[in-house]
Write a protein that holds these residues in place. Structure first.
Motif, PDB file in Angstrom:
ATOM      1  N   PHE A   1     -55.147  27.225  20.795  1.00 16.53           N
ATOM      2  CA  PHE A   1     -53.967  27.354  19.928  1.00 16.53           C
ATOM      3  C   PHE A   1     -53.462  25.971  19.503  1.00 16.53           C
ATOM      4  O   PHE A   1     -53.039  25.773  18.369  1.00 16.53           O
ATOM      5  CB  PHE A   1     -52.856  28.118  20.649  1.00 16.53           C
ATOM      6  CG  PHE A   1     -53.150  29.593  20.763  1.00 16.53           C
ATOM      7  CD1 PHE A   1     -53.327  30.373  19.631  1.00 16.53           C
ATOM      8  CD2 PHE A   1     -53.252  30.210  22.002  1.00 16.53           C
ATOM      9  CE1 PHE A   1     -53.608  31.727  19.725  1.00 16.53           C
ATOM     10  CE2 PHE A   1     -53.528  31.558  22.104  1.00 16.53           C
ATOM     11  CZ  PHE A   1     -53.706  32.326  20.975  1.00 16.53           C
TER      12      PHE A   1
ATOM     13  N   ASN B   1     -46.385  28.380  18.340  1.00 21.34           N
ATOM     14  CA  ASN B   1     -45.812  29.725  18.312  1.00 21.34           C
ATOM     15  C   ASN B   1     -46.052  30.415  16.964  1.00 21.34           C
ATOM     16  O   ASN B   1     -46.298  31.615  16.913  1.00 21.34           O
ATOM     17  CB  ASN B   1     -44.309  29.668  18.610  1.00 21.34           C
ATOM     18  CG  ASN B   1     -44.065  29.766  20.106  1.00 21.34           C
ATOM     19  OD1 ASN B   1     -45.009  29.887  20.900  1.00 21.34           O
ATOM     20  ND2 ASN B   1     -42.812  29.702  20.516  1.00 21.34           N
TER      21      ASN B   1
ATOM     22  N   LYS C   1     -49.590  31.659  16.995  1.00 16.52           N
ATOM     23  CA  LYS C   1     -49.732  32.855  17.833  1.00 16.52           C
ATOM     24  C   LYS C   1     -49.141  34.077  17.123  1.00 16.52           C
ATOM     25  O   LYS C   1     -49.703  35.169  17.178  1.00 16.52           O
ATOM     26  CB  LYS C   1     -49.042  32.632  19.181  1.00 16.52           C
ATOM     27  CG  LYS C   1     -49.811  31.656  20.067  1.00 16.52           C
ATOM     28  CD  LYS C   1     -49.007  31.266  21.271  1.00 16.52           C
ATOM     29  CE  LYS C   1     -49.671  30.118  22.024  1.00 16.52           C
ATOM     30  NZ  LYS C   1     -48.845  29.581  23.086  1.00 16.52           N
ATOM     31  N   SER C   2     -48.023  33.847  16.468  1.00 23.09           N
ATOM     32  CA  SER C   2     -47.378  34.948  15.766  1.00 23.09           C
ATOM     33  C   SER C   2     -48.264  35.454  14.627  1.00 23.09           C
ATOM     34  O   SER C   2     -48.429  36.666  14.429  1.00 23.09           O
ATOM     35  CB  SER C   2     -46.035  34.447  15.232  1.00 23.09           C
ATOM     36  OG  SER C   2     -45.385  35.473  14.566  1.00 23.09           O
TER      37      SER C   2
ATOM     38  N   LEU D   1     -51.477  35.229  14.455  1.00 25.81           N
ATOM     39  CA  LEU D   1     -52.624  35.907  15.058  1.00 25.81           C
ATOM     40  C   LEU D   1     -52.240  37.320  15.481  1.00 25.81           C
ATOM     41  O   LEU D   1     -52.996  38.283  15.264  1.00 25.81           O
ATOM     42  CB  LEU D   1     -53.117  35.092  16.261  1.00 25.81           C
ATOM     43  CG  LEU D   1     -54.370  35.597  16.947  1.00 25.81           C
ATOM     44  CD1 LEU D   1     -55.558  35.626  15.998  1.00 25.81           C
ATOM     45  CD2 LEU D   1     -54.720  34.725  18.144  1.00 25.81           C
TER      46      LEU D   1
ATOM     47  N   VAL E   1     -40.733  36.227  18.990  1.00 27.15           N
ATOM     48  CA  VAL E   1     -41.801  35.226  18.819  1.00 27.15           C
ATOM     49  C   VAL E   1     -42.356  34.819  20.182  1.00 27.15           C
ATOM     50  O   VAL E   1     -43.580  34.717  20.373  1.00 27.15           O
ATOM     51  CB  VAL E   1     -41.263  33.988  18.049  1.00 27.15           C
ATOM     52  CG1 VAL E   1     -42.301  32.883  17.990  1.00 27.15           C
ATOM     53  CG2 VAL E   1     -40.844  34.376  16.645  1.00 27.15           C
ATOM     54  N   ASP E   2     -41.460  34.613  21.151  1.00 25.08           N
ATOM     55  CA  ASP E   2     -41.905  34.242  22.504  1.00 25.08           C
ATOM     56  C   ASP E   2     -42.756  35.347  23.113  1.00 25.08           C
ATOM     57  O   ASP E   2     -43.755  35.089  23.790  1.00 25.08           O
ATOM     58  CB  ASP E   2     -40.700  33.951  23.400  1.00 25.08           C
ATOM     59  CG  ASP E   2     -40.048  32.632  23.025  1.00 25.08           C
ATOM     60  OD1 ASP E   2     -40.739  31.818  22.386  1.00 25.08           O
ATOM     61  OD2 ASP E   2     -38.858  32.440  23.340  1.00 25.08           O
TER      62      ASP E   2
ATOM     63  N   GLN F   1     -44.549  37.555  21.509  1.00 22.29           N
ATOM     64  CA  GLN F   1     -45.868  37.573  20.856  1.00 22.29           C
ATOM     65  C   GLN F   1     -46.737  36.418  21.350  1.00 22.29           C
ATOM     66  O   GLN F   1     -47.936  36.582  21.596  1.00 22.29           O
ATOM     67  CB  GLN F   1     -45.693  37.460  19.335  1.00 22.29           C
ATOM     68  CG  GLN F   1     -45.125  38.698  18.703  1.00 22.29           C
ATOM     69  CD  GLN F   1     -44.585  38.429  17.310  1.00 22.29           C
ATOM     70  OE1 GLN F   1     -44.686  37.319  16.782  1.00 22.29           O
ATOM     71  NE2 GLN F   1     -43.981  39.442  16.719  1.00 22.29           N
ATOM     72  N   ALA F   2     -46.097  35.259  21.515  1.00 16.85           N
ATOM     73  CA  ALA F   2     -46.839  34.081  21.968  1.00 16.85           C
ATOM     74  C   ALA F   2     -47.415  34.316  23.360  1.00 16.85           C
ATOM     75  O   ALA F   2     -48.583  34.010  23.626  1.00 16.85           O
ATOM     76  CB  ALA F   2     -45.925  32.862  21.967  1.00 16.85           C
TER      77      ALA F   2
ATOM     78  N   MET G   1     -50.362  36.638  23.202  1.00 15.97           N
ATOM     79  CA  MET G   1     -51.574  35.985  22.709  1.00 15.97           C
ATOM     80  C   MET G   1     -52.193  35.089  23.781  1.00 15.97           C
ATOM     81  O   MET G   1     -53.399  35.051  23.957  1.00 15.97           O
ATOM     82  CB  MET G   1     -51.259  35.155  21.441  1.00 15.97           C
ATOM     83  CG  MET G   1     -50.927  35.961  20.221  1.00 15.97           C
ATOM     84  SD  MET G   1     -52.248  37.070  19.718  1.00 15.97           S
ATOM     85  CE  MET G   1     -51.592  38.629  20.235  1.00 15.97           C
ATOM     86  N   ASP G   2     -51.312  34.389  24.510  1.00 13.51           N
ATOM     87  CA  ASP G   2     -51.813  33.532  25.598  1.00 13.51           C
ATOM     88  C   ASP G   2     -52.564  34.375  26.631  1.00 13.51           C
ATOM     89  O   ASP G   2     -53.616  33.993  27.125  1.00 13.51           O
ATOM     90  CB  ASP G   2     -50.647  32.801  26.283  1.00 13.51           C
ATOM     91  CG  ASP G   2     -50.167  31.626  25.451  1.00 13.51           C
ATOM     92  OD1 ASP G   2     -50.951  31.141  24.626  1.00 13.51           O
ATOM     93  OD2 ASP G   2     -49.007  31.209  25.638  1.00 13.51           O
TER      94      ASP G   2
ATOM     95  N   TYR H   1     -55.970  35.744  25.159  1.00 16.73           N
ATOM     96  CA  TYR H   1     -57.030  34.750  24.972  1.00 16.73           C
ATOM     97  C   TYR H   1     -57.220  33.855  26.202  1.00 16.73           C
ATOM     98  O   TYR H   1     -57.893  32.834  26.126  1.00 16.73           O
ATOM     99  CB  TYR H   1     -56.746  33.902  23.731  1.00 16.73           C
ATOM    100  CG  TYR H   1     -56.985  34.671  22.459  1.00 16.73           C
ATOM    101  CD1 TYR H   1     -58.248  34.701  21.865  1.00 16.73           C
ATOM    102  CD2 TYR H   1     -55.978  35.424  21.880  1.00 16.73           C
ATOM    103  CE1 TYR H   1     -58.476  35.437  20.711  1.00 16.73           C
ATOM    104  CE2 TYR H   1     -56.201  36.166  20.740  1.00 16.73           C
ATOM    105  CZ  TYR H   1     -57.454  36.173  20.155  1.00 16.73           C
ATOM    106  OH  TYR H   1     -57.684  36.907  19.019  1.00 16.73           O
TER     107      TYR H   1
ATOM    108  N   GLU I   1     -55.261  31.895  27.828  1.00 14.35           N
ATOM    109  CA  GLU I   1     -54.703  30.543  27.810  1.00 14.35           C
ATOM    110  C   GLU I   1     -53.396  30.486  28.630  1.00 14.35           C
ATOM    111  O   GLU I   1     -52.403  29.918  28.194  1.00 14.35           O
ATOM    112  CB  GLU I   1     -54.459  30.092  26.357  1.00 14.35           C
ATOM    113  CG  GLU I   1     -55.758  29.778  25.645  1.00 14.35           C
ATOM    114  CD  GLU I   1     -55.586  28.988  24.349  1.00 14.35           C
ATOM    115  OE1 GLU I   1     -56.408  29.162  23.466  1.00 14.35           O
ATOM    116  OE2 GLU I   1     -54.635  28.207  24.245  1.00 14.35           O
TER     117      GLU I   1
END
Lengths: 189, 261
Positions: free
Chosen positions: A148, A160, A163-164, A166, B4-5, B7-8, B11-12, B15, B17
């Motif tokens: 990222f 961020n 990520k959003s 994605l 947003v947090d 979603q972040a 995603m982490d 994937y 991460e």
């Protein structure tokens, strides 16, 4: 510590043509595939690769840190994708979406016969349907396996935001592929 | 946690991460939030679809990295211009003839000699005309082919000649460079070495002179300093002696005063 890649970049910077050829040969398939997934078009992928490497060849001597080569290369490639996409949208009113039209009236069974190539074609066509900013993040993350942090650096965005994008990209893909009734049960029989 | 947090973090996790600690904590949290877990599974499905995209073999890279070889662009332009001129000459029926010891250059249709009056004959049949035209056309085509072939041969010959000339120039340059190198090694280098040696000797002499001068100056300064110190010491000694005498006199005076009382 200097890796062989960095050494190659340094040699290419100093005008070693063989090193430049080797460097391009190493990265060309990755750039080409990234552009192909971005456009789902081999000719455009070749154009993007061509433009990218011409730009890289021109500006390579100005690159100070060989570690930044990868980010720089992908940033150049993605910029070429953007430019070509803009030019294409100007001349082409609508995208070719025949393969992605929802086929609600058709039975599910024909999809069972889809081979890997066909699935690949459909997924790539679906990729063309999602917004550009989501598509580029998906391509870089899924196919180039970039972190990222690296994507954020290439696109000059916050992590961020990447990520959003994605997150929404994956959601959009799911929605599109479900509309095509490309269910995972059928895909992975 | 805002959207947003959330979603972040998702995603982490998706994937890989995340640190092990964060992952464990997140999984515990997911156990209490089945809807988010469901969402992650859906994302995972999208990823599986995306993984199905094949890698394509790119066509060869067209970026020209090799140095240019073959006929240069300038020569192609020249050859093209020459071909155009010849074509124009041919089209305007350019001719060079010798007549009564002179050379005649002419354009256009050749001056025909006055035709001899011929007897009127019957009209020539169409088939004969067709045959005549076909033969004429064939002849022209042959001429064109021959011209084309001749031009190709000349082009090849020119290319060869250029290559040869280039080779000669390159060889000549290499010879000149070698000659200059030889001259430099045989003549200039010994002269420069001599100059360097002379310069070195001069510098050594100069340095020696400087050292002697410095030594002399230092000696003089030292002598002056010693004399000065000696003078100062003498003065000091005299001062001490004077003070001592004065002190003694004062003591004697004091004792006498006390004794007098």
């Amino acid at each position: 510590m200097e890796t062989p890649d960095h050494k190659l970049i340094r040699q290419a910077q100093s005008g070693n043509r063989s090193a430049l050829n080797q460097l391009f040969g190493q990265w060309y398939p990755r750039v080409y595939n990234m552009a192909f997934r971005y456009f789902h078009d081999e000719d455009l992928a070749a154009d993007v690769s061509q433009q990218t490497f011409v730009a890289i060849q021109k500006s390579l001597p100005q690159l100070r840190d060989p570690q930044a080569f990868k980010s720089w290369l992908f940033r150049t490639a993605i910029n070429c994708c953007h430019t070509l996409a803009r030019r294409r949208h100007r001349h082409q009113a609508s995208m070719e979406v025949i393969s992605l039209q929802p086929k609600r009236d058709q039975p599910v069974t024909p999809y069972q016969e889809l081979d890997r190539k066909e699935r690949s074609r459909i997924v790539l066509a679906a990729l063309q349907e999602i917004p550009e900013e989501q598509r580029e993040v998906i391509v870089m993350k899924e196919y180039e396996g970039l972190k990222f942090r690296e994507i954020a650096e290439i696109l000059q965005l916050s992590e961020n935001t990447v990520k959003s994008r994605l997150y929404y990209g994956l959601k959009a893909m799911r929605k599109l592929l479900e509309d095509c009734r490309l269910h995972k049960d059928l895909l992975y029989e | 946690m805002n959207n947003v947090d959330r979603q972040a973090q998702m995603m982490d996790y998706l994937y890989g991460e995340m640190t092990d600690q964060d992952r464990r904590e997140y999984e515990l949290w997911l156990d209490q939030n089945p809807s988010v877990r469901q969402e992650i599974e859906e994302m995972q499905t999208s990823r599986q679809w995306l993984a199905d995209v094949e890698t394509v073999q790119p066509s060869p890279l067209l970026v020209e990295l090799k140095p240019q070889t073959g006929i240069s662009r300038a020569w192609l332009y020249r050859a093209g211009a020459a071909a155009a001129v010849l074509l124009a000459l041919w089209m305007f029926n350019f001719q060079i003839r010798t007549d009564q010891g002179g050379v005649i250059l002419s354009f256009g249709n050749p001056v025909l000699q006055q035709p001899q009056p011929v007897e009127e004959t019957d009209a020539i049949p169409a088939a004969v005309w067709e045959k005549f035209l076909a033969e004429h056309q064939q002849k022209l085509e042959q001429q064109l082919l021959s011209m084309d072939s001749s031009w190709q041969n000349r082009m090849v010959a020119m290319q060869k000649e250029n290559k040869h000339q280039w080779q000669l120039i390159t060889n000549n340059q290499a010879h000149q460079v070698a000659q200059v190198k030889k001259e430099f090694t045989e003549q200039e280098l010994p002269r420069l070495a001599g100059l360097m040696q002379q310069l070195q000797i001069e510098q050594q002499e100069e340095l020696q002179l400087l050292l002697v001068e410095f030594w002399n100056t230092w000696q003089e300064t030292r002598q002056t300093d010693l004399e000065h110190i000696d003078f100062q010491m003498t003065n000091l000694y005299e001062d001490v002696e004077r003070n001592q005498q004065a002190s003694e006199a004062r003591v004697v005076n004091y004792i006498q005063n006390v004794a007098g009382r």
